[in-house]
Design a protein around this motif. Sequence first.
Motif, PDB file in Angstrom:
ATOM      1  N   MET A  17     -10.388  -4.267   3.171  1.00 41.98           N
ATOM      2  CA  MET A  17     -11.766  -3.776   3.241  1.00 41.98           C
ATOM      3  C   MET A  17     -12.170  -3.591   4.703  1.00 41.98           C
ATOM      4  O   MET A  17     -11.720  -4.330   5.587  1.00 41.98           O
ATOM      5  CB  MET A  17     -12.729  -4.757   2.568  1.00 41.98           C
ATOM      6  CG  MET A  17     -12.649  -4.803   1.052  1.00 41.98           C
ATOM      7  SD  MET A  17     -13.820  -5.985   0.388  1.00 41.98           S
ATOM      8  CE  MET A  17     -13.070  -7.503   0.964  1.00 41.98           C
ATOM      9  N   GLY A  47     -17.468  -3.142   3.530  1.00 40.42           N
ATOM     10  CA  GLY A  47     -16.983  -3.350   2.179  1.00 40.42           C
ATOM     11  C   GLY A  47     -16.253  -2.180   1.577  1.00 40.42           C
ATOM     12  O   GLY A  47     -15.843  -2.249   0.413  1.00 40.42           O
ATOM     13  N   VAL A  78     -13.113   0.133   0.838  1.00 39.63           N
ATOM     14  CA  VAL A  78     -11.672  -0.070   0.811  1.00 39.63           C
ATOM     15  C   VAL A  78     -10.999   1.102   1.523  1.00 39.63           C
ATOM     16  O   VAL A  78     -11.185   2.263   1.132  1.00 39.63           O
ATOM     17  CB  VAL A  78     -11.164  -0.170  -0.636  1.00 39.63           C
ATOM     18  CG1 VAL A  78      -9.650  -0.372  -0.659  1.00 39.63           C
ATOM     19  CG2 VAL A  78     -11.872  -1.307  -1.367  1.00 39.63           C
ATOM     20  N   GLN A  98     -16.689   1.148  -2.432  1.00 33.95           N
ATOM     21  CA  GLN A  98     -17.335   0.017  -1.745  1.00 33.95           C
ATOM     22  C   GLN A  98     -17.492  -1.145  -2.714  1.00 33.95           C
ATOM     23  O   GLN A  98     -17.966  -0.970  -3.843  1.00 33.95           O
ATOM     24  CB  GLN A  98     -18.699   0.430  -1.189  1.00 33.95           C
ATOM     25  CG  GLN A  98     -19.388  -0.674  -0.387  1.00 33.95           C
ATOM     26  CD  GLN A  98     -20.790  -0.293   0.035  1.00 33.95           C
ATOM     27  OE1 GLN A  98     -21.420   0.543  -0.606  1.00 33.95           O
ATOM     28  NE2 GLN A  98     -21.287  -0.899   1.104  1.00 33.95           N
ATOM     29  N   SER A 145     -17.401  -7.377   4.204  1.00 31.44           N
ATOM     30  CA  SER A 145     -16.034  -7.775   3.860  1.00 31.44           C
ATOM     31  C   SER A 145     -15.817  -9.257   4.128  1.00 31.44           C
ATOM     32  O   SER A 145     -15.013  -9.913   3.441  1.00 31.44           O
ATOM     33  CB  SER A 145     -15.035  -6.931   4.657  1.00 31.44           C
ATOM     34  OG  SER A 145     -15.219  -7.144   6.053  1.00 31.44           O
ATOM     35  N   HIS A 191      -9.673  -3.739   9.420  1.00 34.05           N
ATOM     36  CA  HIS A 191      -9.493  -4.347   8.105  1.00 34.05           C
ATOM     37  C   HIS A 191      -9.759  -5.841   8.105  1.00 34.05           C
ATOM     38  O   HIS A 191      -9.665  -6.461   7.052  1.00 34.05           O
ATOM     39  CB  HIS A 191      -8.059  -4.085   7.603  1.00 34.05           C
ATOM     40  CG  HIS A 191      -7.659  -2.646   7.663  1.00 34.05           C
ATOM     41  ND1 HIS A 191      -6.378  -2.232   7.910  1.00 34.05           N
ATOM     42  CD2 HIS A 191      -8.399  -1.517   7.529  1.00 34.05           C
ATOM     43  CE1 HIS A 191      -6.337  -0.919   7.910  1.00 34.05           C
ATOM     44  NE2 HIS A 191      -7.550  -0.454   7.681  1.00 34.05           N
TER      45      HIS A 191
END
Length: 889
Positions: free
Chosen positions: A63, A67, A69, A88, A100, A193
């Motif tokens: 993520m 949020g 991906v 999301q 995330s 990430h």
Amino acid sequence: MLGVMDRLAVRRRLSDTSPLPMIPLVSRYWRPIFALLLAAPLTIYALKCSTNWFAQPFPGFLMMENGVVPTVGGTTWPEDKARVFHAQVVAVDGKAVTSSDTVYRYVAQHPAGTRFEYTFRNAQGLFTLVLPSLSFGPRDYLETYGILFLFGLICLASGIVVGFLQPERAAARVYLLQAMLTGLYATSAVFLHQPGFPVLGRLCLVLESFFAASWIHVSLLFPIERRFSGRWRILPLAPYLVSAAIATLVLIRFFGTPPDRTPLRVAYVYNSLGLACFIASLVRGYAEARDPLPRLRVKAILVGALICLPWPLLVFLDNALESRSIPLQFALVLTPLGYATLGYAIVKHDMWDIDRIVRRTFAYVLLSVVVLVGYVVLLELPLRVLPWLGAEGRTVIGMVFVLVLALALDPLRTAVQSLVDHAFFRRRLDYRATIRELSAVMTTLLDLREIVTQVTRVVTEAMQLESTAIGLADDERSGTVWRRVGDGATVVYAQRPGVPAVAAAALQQHPMHVSQLADLVVEPSMRVDAERLLAEVDARIVIPISFREHPIGALMLGAKRSGQSFDSEALDLLRTLADQTAIAVQNARSQEALENLNRDLDEQVRARTAELREAYEELKGAQAQLIQSEKMASLGQLVAGVAHELNNPASFVYAGLENIEESIGHLCTVLEAYAEIPINDPQLRARLEQLCQRERLSDVLLEIPELMRISGEGLERIKRIVDDLRTFARADSGERTDTNLMDGLESSVRLLGEQLSRGGIRVVTSCDSDVPRIRANVPQLNQVWMNLLTNAIDALDGRPDPEINFRVRFEGTGPSGGRIEVSVSDNGIGIEPCHLPRLFEPFFTTKPIGRGTGLGLSIAYGAIKAHGGTIEIDSCPGVGTVVVLHLPA
């Protein structure tokens, strides 16, 4: 004689042994040094942070901070990639989440394998998936961060290496910039990430937005390096401005609430466009390249580009179209090969071996396939057909296969290589036969012209070239050039400047492209001469002809008829041919010098005997010149006397007509006075009236003024004709005198006045006030005007509203410089385009038989060229013809 070339050769040898350049290293290499200092700490820090996830539970997908991906995942996760990518996460197990970090910490509190209910939001709305958490292992690391990190590291390393190797080349600098943007984008993906890196995570998306701009910038400079000047200097900046706008939208709208994925999709489309532009630049550069160097660069990168670049292009399009079925990092697995080939093509100066490398690569691949097929046929097939052979049979057959392969490997390799060579070139150049043929020529000939003729013939036919030229230096500034085009004869161009500069520059690099020569010639005037010479012979490759390390000439090769580039094998042959040519040329020159010495000795022996004969010949020549001078003087006196004798009686007649006109006027006055006297005698009055009627006295009195006027005009015409003859064919016709062009033009028009009047042709002449007088051969120019007028009159035969326009104007800054332009135009029938190239050929005419000889325009062309001028003809059928002449002022 070769002092300039010797100095250039010495300069080359000194430069080869000189120490480091005077420019400080930091100022020369500041770009790769700066890139290294920027990339090293960021790469090390990214590597350290990427290892924090080992053996840690994670949701089964990655993520970003908001949020969403990303399109980065493993081969087995996340499940349902097409729905999860770019979706999301808004809730976990029914609990709303905003970042995330919240999701990662919630999942980490539970053991791996725990199932969680995730609520996602994408463009279609909300949806729910139940996914188990996973433990982040080495395989997951290699499939995600490992690929990205390795790709980024290769990009950064290749860019920095190219920057150090070629710090001055524009293509290398742009390649360094592109590698930095791409490499930092890949290595900084770990920050995108993982939570806790908001600035570095956004940096990754910003760098991704500039990915396309850097590829477009590279395509502007590869494979053909272009220089942008003036208003086009900002052209390379345009794609970066577009990237900056996209990056701004990504930062504002993608990280907004809710996140807008449109800017990210635009960035993906733009990245695909950047890769497509680079591929298109390769195709265009190969098709439009005049010099072989760009084509060799394309060949060097062709395999890497075709294998590596289409995959990221397709993946970017896939992500932009929301298909999202392919994780982004897998498109980068083969891309480093493309970067390596691109860096090699930018760094490598001498790329002659690229054809050999490509051919041998294909040969080895094909040989491997042949061996593999042979293994299957000789080892596996008998075992399947005869299964009773067993393990012992397999061993025997294997030994037989190895023995057969060992015996047949060398001829097999030769056959495969020949097959590949034939596939590449359609024919195999017989180097030994070519060298043997040329060696036989060199050992049997001592005539320089014959040697050059044979060399150009052998090279042109053996290499299948468009043209071959040889330039041999005669002195420090000029030389003699021979050129052979295709299968034609060898043509000599005498005394062409630039041959010494071309030979000396080529000696510095064996061999060289013509595009590299300008950088090797120091003196500007010699550089201009060299470039003009190479353009004149349409050369692509230059190979020096040197004798004892001194350049004596150059072998200048045109393009191959097949359009292919030269390879190292062909250039090895050409070097050998150039060396043999140098020896043969020196032998021929030595023979010529010996013959000249013998000739000088013979001349000295015969000198005394020939003195009387020479004196006699000089006396005869002087006598002939004296006779000719007397003839010319007599002719001049005759022309002057005839003109004088014609003018004198014409003047007498003109004066007599004036007196007669005056006397007749007095007589008419007296007759009018007598007519007013009354006559009383009827018989006398009747007799006078009868006499007046019989002699038509009233008509005679009316006709006398008109007859006097016509006679005066006739005398004026005689005077003008005499003046025009004196202007058109004067006694000093062989010399150039100070003259006014309009005088000759107007006299020519007057001489053809009757033809112009008969055809109803209107002649319009105009002359600028600042046109200076010129020194010219008046009879020659008058012949030009007459020929042009005669052609125009013939072209206007039967045309409505016929008209001829003469226009004379001056192009220059003063009477001592510039040139005079004379244009003659008509609205006649015009000339067919197919006839225009042949108009100046002697005896070529489009007129019917009996109307023209075809010499008029050729004579005009020769006369204008003799005056240092030019003549051009532009014509359109049915519209008219324009003849433009330029004469130096």
